[in-house]
Design a protein around this motif. Structure first.
Motif, PDB file in Angstrom:
ATOM      1  N   PRO A  27       0.775  -1.060  -0.162  1.00 12.07           N
ATOM      2  CA  PRO A  27       0.105   0.019   0.036  1.00 12.07           C
ATOM      3  C   PRO A  27       0.718   1.240   0.156  1.00 12.07           C
ATOM      4  CG  PRO A  27      -0.742  -1.647   1.605  1.00 12.07           C
ATOM      5  CD  PRO A  27       0.685  -2.006   1.134  1.00 12.07           C
ATOM      6  N   ASP A  28       0.396   2.256  -0.623  1.00 13.37           N
ATOM      7  CA  ASP A  28       1.239   3.415  -0.996  1.00 13.37           C
ATOM      8  C   ASP A  28       1.824   3.985   0.469  1.00 13.37           C
ATOM      9  OD1 ASP A  28       1.024   3.336  -3.774  1.00 13.37           O
ATOM     10  OD2 ASP A  28      -0.586   4.711  -3.871  1.00 13.37           O
ATOM     11  N   PHE A  29       0.696   4.186   1.465  1.00 15.39           N
ATOM     12  CA  PHE A  29       1.061   4.957   2.724  1.00 15.39           C
ATOM     13  C   PHE A  29       2.377   4.116   3.484  1.00 15.39           C
ATOM     14  CE2 PHE A  29      -1.573   1.643   4.336  1.00 15.39           C
ATOM     15  CZ  PHE A  29      -1.325   1.379   5.603  1.00 15.39           C
ATOM     16  N   LEU A  30       2.413   2.753   3.040  1.00 17.48           N
ATOM     17  CA  LEU A  30       3.388   2.064   3.875  1.00 17.48           C
ATOM     18  C   LEU A  30       4.789   1.986   3.203  1.00 17.48           C
ATOM     19  CD1 LEU A  30       3.622   0.177   6.491  1.00 17.48           C
ATOM     20  CD2 LEU A  30       2.783  -1.823   4.930  1.00 17.48           C
ATOM     21  N   ARG A  31       4.788   2.348   1.911  1.00 23.95           N
ATOM     22  CA  ARG A  31       6.116   2.371   1.289  1.00 23.95           C
ATOM     23  C   ARG A  31       7.398   2.905   1.906  1.00 23.95           C
ATOM     24  NH1 ARG A  31       4.481   2.774  -5.061  1.00 23.95           N
ATOM     25  NH2 ARG A  31       3.002   1.038  -4.852  1.00 23.95           N
ATOM     26  N   PRO A  32       7.203   4.131   2.501  1.00 24.96           N
ATOM     27  CA  PRO A  32       8.508   4.490   3.301  1.00 24.96           C
ATOM     28  C   PRO A  32       8.988   3.911   4.442  1.00 24.96           C
ATOM     29  CG  PRO A  32       6.868   6.289   2.833  1.00 24.96           C
ATOM     30  CD  PRO A  32       6.135   5.008   2.509  1.00 24.96           C
ATOM     31  N   TYR A  33       8.052   2.830   4.825  1.00 22.11           N
ATOM     32  CA  TYR A  33       8.327   2.163   6.167  1.00 22.11           C
ATOM     33  C   TYR A  33       8.620   0.479   6.051  1.00 22.11           C
ATOM     34  CZ  TYR A  33       6.430   6.774   7.051  1.00 22.11           C
ATOM     35  OH  TYR A  33       6.299   8.172   7.014  1.00 22.11           O
ATOM     36  N   LEU A  34       8.930   0.134   4.739  1.00 19.50           N
ATOM     37  CA  LEU A  34       9.238  -1.272   4.432  1.00 19.50           C
ATOM     38  C   LEU A  34      10.098  -1.874   5.594  1.00 19.50           C
ATOM     39  CD1 LEU A  34       8.677  -1.490   0.623  1.00 19.50           C
ATOM     40  CD2 LEU A  34       6.865  -1.692   2.379  1.00 19.50           C
ATOM     41  N   ASP A  35      10.993  -0.979   5.911  1.00 18.08           N
ATOM     42  CA  ASP A  35      12.213  -1.519   6.789  1.00 18.08           C
ATOM     43  C   ASP A  35      11.515  -2.107   8.112  1.00 18.08           C
ATOM     44  OD1 ASP A  35      11.594   1.115   7.481  1.00 18.08           O
ATOM     45  OD2 ASP A  35      13.455   1.148   8.600  1.00 18.08           O
ATOM     46  N   VAL A  36      10.342  -1.600   8.544  1.00 17.80           N
ATOM     47  CA  VAL A  36       9.784  -2.287   9.701  1.00 17.80           C
ATOM     48  C   VAL A  36       8.676  -3.072   9.640  1.00 17.80           C
ATOM     49  CG1 VAL A  36      10.090   0.084  10.749  1.00 17.80           C
ATOM     50  CG2 VAL A  36       7.827  -0.449   9.931  1.00 17.80           C
ATOM     51  N   VAL A 107      -1.221 -11.798  16.248  1.00 17.45           N
ATOM     52  CA  VAL A 107      -0.551 -11.937  15.015  1.00 17.45           C
ATOM     53  C   VAL A 107       0.426 -10.898  15.091  1.00 17.45           C
ATOM     54  CG1 VAL A 107      -2.356 -12.695  13.789  1.00 17.45           C
ATOM     55  CG2 VAL A 107      -2.192 -10.246  14.293  1.00 17.45           C
ATOM     56  N   ASP A 108       1.618 -11.051  14.196  1.00 16.66           N
ATOM     57  CA  ASP A 108       2.804 -10.385  14.105  1.00 16.66           C
ATOM     58  C   ASP A 108       2.571  -8.758  13.425  1.00 16.66           C
ATOM     59  OD1 ASP A 108       4.572 -11.997  15.357  1.00 16.66           O
ATOM     60  OD2 ASP A 108       4.040 -13.204  13.688  1.00 16.66           O
ATOM     61  N   MET A 109       1.454  -8.735  12.731  1.00 18.15           N
ATOM     62  CA  MET A 109       1.381  -7.616  11.693  1.00 18.15           C
ATOM     63  C   MET A 109      -0.358  -7.573  11.405  1.00 18.15           C
ATOM     64  SD  MET A 109       2.779  -6.002   8.387  1.00 18.15           S
ATOM     65  CE  MET A 109       2.025  -4.398   7.710  1.00 18.15           C
ATOM     66  N   ILE A 110      -1.135  -6.388  11.596  1.00 13.94           N
ATOM     67  CA  ILE A 110      -2.496  -5.980  10.956  1.00 13.94           C
ATOM     68  C   ILE A 110      -2.356  -5.053  10.010  1.00 13.94           C
ATOM     69  CG2 ILE A 110      -4.660  -5.441  11.993  1.00 13.94           C
ATOM     70  CD1 ILE A 110      -4.383  -6.708  14.458  1.00 13.94           C
ATOM     71  N   LEU A 133       3.153  -5.161  14.543  1.00 14.68           N
ATOM     72  CA  LEU A 133       2.924  -3.972  13.833  1.00 14.68           C
ATOM     73  C   LEU A 133       1.479  -3.707  13.293  1.00 14.68           C
ATOM     74  CD1 LEU A 133       5.062  -1.727  12.373  1.00 14.68           C
ATOM     75  CD2 LEU A 133       4.586  -2.962  10.174  1.00 14.68           C
ATOM     76  N   LEU A 134       0.855  -2.385  13.477  1.00 18.01           N
ATOM     77  CA  LEU A 134      -0.215  -2.183  12.956  1.00 18.01           C
ATOM     78  C   LEU A 134       0.054  -1.063  11.606  1.00 18.01           C
ATOM     79  CD1 LEU A 134      -3.398  -1.858  12.884  1.00 18.01           C
ATOM     80  CD2 LEU A 134      -2.975  -0.114  14.692  1.00 18.01           C
ATOM     81  N   ALA A 135      -0.373  -1.291  10.558  1.00 14.89           N
ATOM     82  CA  ALA A 135      -0.678  -0.312   9.487  1.00 14.89           C
ATOM     83  C   ALA A 135      -1.995  -0.033   8.811  1.00 14.89           C
ATOM     84  CB  ALA A 135       0.370  -1.045   8.286  1.00 14.89           C
ATOM     85  N   VAL A 136      -2.505   1.141   9.141  1.00 16.91           N
ATOM     86  CA  VAL A 136      -3.792   1.385   8.965  1.00 16.91           C
ATOM     87  C   VAL A 136      -3.981   2.568   8.121  1.00 16.91           C
ATOM     88  CG1 VAL A 136      -4.240   2.694  11.190  1.00 16.91           C
ATOM     89  CG2 VAL A 136      -6.105   1.670   9.996  1.00 16.91           C
ATOM     90  N   CYS A 137      -4.868   2.586   7.296  1.00 14.29           N
ATOM     91  CA  CYS A 137      -5.225   3.694   6.319  1.00 14.29           C
ATOM     92  C   CYS A 137      -6.680   3.892   5.870  1.00 14.29           C
ATOM     93  CB  CYS A 137      -4.371   3.504   5.104  1.00 14.29           C
ATOM     94  SG  CYS A 137      -4.616   4.987   4.006  1.00 14.29           S
TER      95      CYS A 137
END
Length: 196
Positions: A27-36, A107-110, A133-137
């Motif tokens: 997802p676009d919003f997540l691209r700068p944070y792929l390292d996490v 879980v390790d990611m949502i 990790l939580l990634a929400v948009c």
């Protein structure tokens, strides 16, 4: 969710047709944070739609469960996982999130992309494993008109204040947040969030 909503989403996904493998990207919003973003473990994709994020995470190495209200979307997601060669790491189920989160272990990611239900916030936090990790948009009132499904200014940061904030942003009708569950409730310092 009302049957009318389910039919509306089914029609939307039916008109789009199945997703293509060459469209798989984070997802676009997540691209700068792929390292996490983890490369192993278990993930849950809420309102997964046609499975873009879930299949991308599976290709990254995670075992992913995706849920969506639309049986048509779930059918497309399953097909995409097969075409992408990761069907053994993907499970897709039709599920109405009005009933809460689907049962399962931490879980390790949502990931939750383009969906917001405030009633699920506490359950989402509880479902994350320590360090998860939580990634929400979602849609936002910032830069757009207010609306029932739009987050108010600062809403995501406030809703997930219990997590260690990695980055957040809002504008142009969108709000997003990337945050990590604390490994230890008492000893985890809050990181400085990055804004965009």
């Amino acid at each position: 969710m009302a049957q009318d909503d389910r039919r509306r989403w089914d029609e939307k996904y039916r008109s789009r047709g199945p997703a293509a493998v060459d469209t798989l990207q984070p997802p676009d919003f997540l691209r700068p944070y792929l390292d996490v973003v983890p490369r192993a473990g278990h993930a849950l994709d809420l309102a997964c739609g046609q499975g873009f994020a879930a299949v991308w995470l599976a290709r990254r190495g995670l075992s992913v469960r995706g849920v969506d209200i639309s049986p048509v979307a779930i059918e497309h997601a399953r097909a995409l996982s097969v075409l992408s060669g990761v069907s053994e790491r993907c499970r897709f189920d039709t599920f109405d999130l009005d009933d809460g989160l689907p049962p399962g272990p931490p879980v390790d990611m949502i990931v939750c992309h383009q969906f917001r239900d405030r009633r699920l916030d506490a359950a989402v936090i509880e479902r994350l494993a320590p360090g998860g990790l939580l990634a929400v948009c979602c849609m936002s009132e910032v830069g757009a008109d207010p609306g029932r499904f739009r987050a108010k200014p600062g809403e995501l940061t406030e809703a997930f204040a219990e997590l260690d904030l990695i980055a957040t942003g809002e504008g142009e009708g969108s709000a997003w947040l990337v945050a990590r569950a604390r490994s230890s409730p008492r000893n985890s310092p809050r990181s400085s969030p990055r804004k965009q």
